[in-house]
Motif scaffolding. Structure first.
Motif, short mmCIF file in Angstrom:
data_model
loop_
_atom_site.label_atom_id
_atom_site.label_comp_id
_atom_site.label_asym_id
_atom_site.label_seq_id
_atom_site.Cartn_x
_atom_site.Cartn_y
_atom_site.Cartn_z
N LEU A 1 0.83 -1.39 0.03
CA LEU A 1 0.10 -0.11 -0.10
C LEU A 1 0.86 1.22 0.03
O LEU A 1 1.67 1.44 0.62
CB LEU A 1 -0.88 0.01 1.25
CG LEU A 1 -1.87 1.22 1.42
CD1 LEU A 1 -2.94 1.41 0.28
CD2 LEU A 1 -2.56 1.11 2.82
N LYS A 2 0.56 2.14 -1.01
CA LYS A 2 1.45 3.19 -0.89
C LYS A 2 0.82 4.72 -0.56
O LYS A 2 1.63 5.67 -0.36
CB LYS A 2 1.95 3.40 -2.47
CG LYS A 2 3.19 2.69 -2.77
CD LYS A 2 4.42 3.26 -2.46
CE LYS A 2 5.62 2.32 -2.76
NZ LYS A 2 5.53 0.98 -2.31
N GLY A 3 -0.44 4.59 -0.43
CA GLY A 3 -1.10 5.89 -0.31
C GLY A 3 -2.37 5.71 0.45
O GLY A 3 -3.07 4.81 0.24
N MET A 4 -2.83 6.67 1.25
CA MET A 4 -4.02 6.62 2.00
C MET A 4 -4.60 8.07 2.04
O MET A 4 -3.89 9.13 2.10
CB MET A 4 -3.72 6.15 3.50
CG MET A 4 -3.01 4.86 3.89
SD MET A 4 -1.96 4.90 4.96
CE MET A 4 -0.54 5.48 4.66
N ILE A 5 -6.10 7.98 1.84
CA ILE A 5 -6.61 9.29 2.02
C ILE A 5 -7.55 9.27 2.97
O ILE A 5 -8.37 8.27 3.05
CB ILE A 5 -7.55 9.58 0.64
CG1 ILE A 5 -6.67 9.38 -0.55
CG2 ILE A 5 -8.01 10.86 0.74
CD1 ILE A 5 -7.23 9.46 -1.83
N GLY A 6 -7.47 10.15 4.00
CA GLY A 6 -8.65 10.21 5.12
C GLY A 6 -8.54 11.53 5.68
O GLY A 6 -8.41 12.55 5.14
N LYS A 7 -8.83 11.58 6.99
CA LYS A 7 -8.68 12.62 7.84
C LYS A 7 -8.28 12.22 9.36
O LYS A 7 -8.47 11.20 9.84
CB LYS A 7 -9.83 13.48 7.96
CG LYS A 7 -11.22 12.71 8.36
CD LYS A 7 -12.26 13.40 9.00
CE LYS A 7 -13.45 12.79 9.63
NZ LYS A 7 -13.73 12.75 10.76
N GLY A 8 -7.53 13.30 9.92
CA GLY A 8 -7.29 12.77 11.18
C GLY A 8 -5.88 12.30 11.52
O GLY A 8 -5.14 11.98 10.52
N LEU A 9 -5.51 12.44 12.79
CA LEU A 9 -4.17 11.90 13.26
C LEU A 9 -3.96 10.45 12.86
O LEU A 9 -4.74 9.55 12.81
CB LEU A 9 -4.12 12.05 14.80
CG LEU A 9 -4.35 13.49 15.10
CD1 LEU A 9 -4.58 13.67 16.74
CD2 LEU A 9 -3.25 14.68 14.93
N ARG A 10 -2.53 10.06 12.70
CA ARG A 10 -1.94 8.91 12.62
C ARG A 10 -1.21 8.34 13.73
O ARG A 10 -0.35 9.00 14.43
CB ARG A 10 -1.28 8.60 11.30
CG ARG A 10 -1.99 8.78 9.85
CD ARG A 10 -3.57 8.27 9.91
NE ARG A 10 -3.50 6.88 9.87
CZ ARG A 10 -3.70 5.90 8.97
NH1 ARG A 10 -3.71 6.68 7.62
NH2 ARG A 10 -3.92 4.80 8.98
N SER A 11 -0.99 7.07 13.97
CA SER A 11 -0.23 6.77 14.96
C SER A 11 1.15 6.64 14.81
O SER A 11 1.66 6.57 13.31
CB SER A 11 -0.63 5.02 15.29
OG SER A 11 -0.07 4.17 14.38
N LYS A 12 2.16 6.49 15.74
CA LYS A 12 3.52 6.12 15.26
C LYS A 12 3.88 5.04 14.62
O LYS A 12 4.86 5.15 13.60
CB LYS A 12 4.33 6.26 16.60
CG LYS A 12 5.79 6.34 16.51
CD LYS A 12 6.62 6.29 17.89
CE LYS A 12 7.94 6.25 18.00
NZ LYS A 12 8.57 4.95 16.84
N GLU A 13 3.17 4.04 14.67
CA GLU A 13 3.52 2.85 14.04
C GLU A 13 3.02 3.01 12.54
O GLU A 13 3.90 2.59 11.81
CB GLU A 13 2.67 1.63 14.57
CG GLU A 13 3.13 1.17 15.93
CD GLU A 13 2.61 2.05 17.25
OE1 GLU A 13 1.85 3.09 17.04
OE2 GLU A 13 3.15 1.90 18.12
N VAL A 14 2.09 3.73 12.24
CA VAL A 14 1.75 4.08 10.64
C VAL A 14 2.71 4.77 10.16
O VAL A 14 3.28 4.65 9.15
CB VAL A 14 0.45 4.65 10.87
CG1 VAL A 14 -0.06 5.11 9.30
CG2 VAL A 14 -0.88 3.67 11.04
N ILE A 15 3.13 5.87 11.07
CA ILE A 15 4.36 6.73 10.40
C ILE A 15 5.63 6.05 10.12
O ILE A 15 6.24 6.20 9.13
CB ILE A 15 4.26 8.10 11.33
CG1 ILE A 15 2.97 8.85 11.21
CG2 ILE A 15 5.42 8.89 10.72
CD1 ILE A 15 2.91 9.88 12.30
N ASP A 16 5.89 5.15 11.02
CA ASP A 16 7.20 4.57 10.77
C ASP A 16 7.04 3.63 9.49
O ASP A 16 8.30 3.81 8.80
CB ASP A 16 7.33 3.76 12.17
CG ASP A 16 8.05 4.38 13.31
OD1 ASP A 16 8.35 5.65 13.04
OD2 ASP A 16 7.80 4.12 14.31
N ALA A 17 6.05 2.84 9.41
CA ALA A 17 5.85 2.11 8.22
C ALA A 17 5.74 2.96 7.03
O ALA A 17 6.47 2.55 5.99
CB ALA A 17 4.47 1.31 8.44
#
Lengths: 280, 184
Positions: free
Chosen positions: B96-112
């Protein structure tokens, strides 16, 4: 004694579900237009312009303002001289919601059991709050509530010694933690006093009040104004991308409470804060 | 910067995008939210294939309204992304290369995202009627029993988003807020 047939209740609630989801109330449109002038971030101005365009498009094409058409919250203020005939009142409220969500092409977002999580496919049951009032009429308010903002709401049992400053801090901290999640610019409903559940219901009811109308009590009005000012210094801004306009209004309702307590509930709602009402 | 990009993405595209860029997306993207994510992770855990090839794709966190007669889709704005955080790192590892949404992401997501050069886009929360006009076709491709939560393949034209978190971990929510914050 006045007789009201449940068919009239079904029909009224069906229409209110549709109207609330298609049409933003005038007080909110006015504040959005004012916010265009006070927002200092260019991207913030662009977002507010898009929210206004979105509302106008929803109205013109008769479609939902937002795809999260919410869980239907229904306030029923029932006159004590009303006699309801033709069937079960709660069933008739849910039948109105069922028809409104089906015939209005609104999304069905309710799961039957919170653990098993199977969609009921008709957006029922509604959350219903009954209130008995004087007279022989029923005032019905339908407030579809989306969960982007509902999920960021919070309740805290403060100590009386926490006082006004404690109340303000809890409200502002709740908005700060919510950040971009509840689709700012938001409207903040606050309930102070009563018991735990009373404070929560007051917070929800506060969201039904027009956002350009402040609380009648001077000391509460001062809290509303001061908290709004401080929320708009947090920098969150439209869509959370940075800016001045994080909230359009703070509406507070209060109720008597216990000598030992100071419950405060903060119910966050998105810019649309949908609600429609009718008296039958 | 303003860019127009095509979906599916490539690593070259995602690596060039910076937090704060405004983007028009053309091509096709996949709609999936809570229940579909849970099911996709269950499939991966059982060693089974996902219902679509996720390599280089964009997932849009959305559960649209039903389409009125004559319309392609009902209102279709973004839902809160953080509810997908528990499932997202695994999907990023699978391409998966892109996500469209709204709001905060977790550290785990940002690290990945940093490890696999993925990017997080924001669409305007609450503008679902407007956004739906940028969707030119809709097809349910998996889990139809989930109704609004079924996985859909959407063709989009000039679909407007902002880069919120780029593949280096720069976060527009932090940058924007700090610029306008006047209270601690």
């Amino acid at each position: 004694m006045r007789t009201i047939h449940i068919d009239q209740i079904v029909k009224t609630i069906e229409q209110l579900c549709i109207d609330a989801n298609y049409y933003i109330n005038d007080d909110i449109m006015e504040e959005l237009n004012k916010a265009l002038k006070t927002e200092q971030s260019q991207i913030g101005v662009d977002i507010i312009q898009n929210l206004i365009k979105n509302a106008l498009m929803a109205k013109e094409r008769k479609i939902a303002i937002c795809q999260d058409t919410g869980m239907a919250v229904v306030f029923m203020d029932v006159g004590q001289d009303v006699h309801i005939v033709g069937g079960n009142l709660i069933d008739s409220i849910n039948e109105g919601v069922r028809k409104g969500y089906e015939n209005g092409y609104l999304r069905k977002s309710v799961v039957g059991d919170p653990i098993e999580r199977v969609n009921t496919k008709d957006n029922t049951p509604a959350v219903i709050h009954f209130n008995i009032i004087e007279g022989d009429r029923i005032k019905i308010s339908v407030a579809p509530k989306g969960f982007g903002s509902e999920n960021m709401s919070s309740i805290k049992m403060l100590k009386p010694s926490d006082g006004i400053e404690g109340i303000k801090k809890f409200i502002i901290d709740t908005i700060d933690i919510a950040g971009p999640n509840p689709c700012p610019p938001i409207i903040v409903g606050v309930g102070i006093g009563g018991t735990m559940e009373k404070a929560a219901i007051l917070a929800k009811k506060a969201l039904l009040r027009p956002i350009n109308k402040r609380n009648d009590l001077n000391h509460i009005k001062e809290i509303e104004n001061d908290v709004l000012k401080k929320i708009n210094m947090l920098g969150i801004g439209p869509s959370g991308l940075g800016g001045r306009i994080t909230a359009l209004a703070v509406n507070i309702e209060v109720f008597s409470t216990h000598i030992a307590g100071l419950p405060v509930a903060v119910n966050i709602s998105c810019h649309a804060t949908r609600h429609a009402d009718a008296t039958i | 910067m303003k860019y127009s990009i095509r979906a599916p993405l490539t690593k070259e595209i995602t690596c060039n995008l910076k937090a704060g860029d405004t983007i028009s997306i053309n091509g096709y993207i996949y709609a999936a939210r809570d229940a579909a994510h849970k099911k996709m992770i269950e499939l991966l855990d059982e060693g089974k294939e996902l219902p679509f090839d996720i390599m280089d794709q964009i997932i849009y966190y959305v559960g649209p309204c039903p389409a009125k007669p004559g319309a392609i889709i009902g209102s279709a704005g973004p839902t809160t992304s953080s509810r997908m955080d528990a499932y997202t790192p695994k999907l990023i590892q699978h391409g998966l290369k892109g996500m469209i949404g709204k709001g905060l992401r977790s550290k785990e997501v940002i690290d990945a995202m940093k490890a696999y050069s993925a990017v997080y886009f924001g669409a305007i929360g609450g503008a679902g009627a407007l956004i739906a006009q940028k969707i030119v076709s809709e097809e349910i491709i998996a889990f139809p029993e989930l109704g609004a939560e079924a996985i859909r393949k959407l063709t989009v034209e000039d679909f407007p988003v902002t880069v919120i978190i780029d593949c280096h971990g720069n976060n527009l929510y932090d940058i924007g807020k700090n610029k306008f914050r006047k209270i601690n």
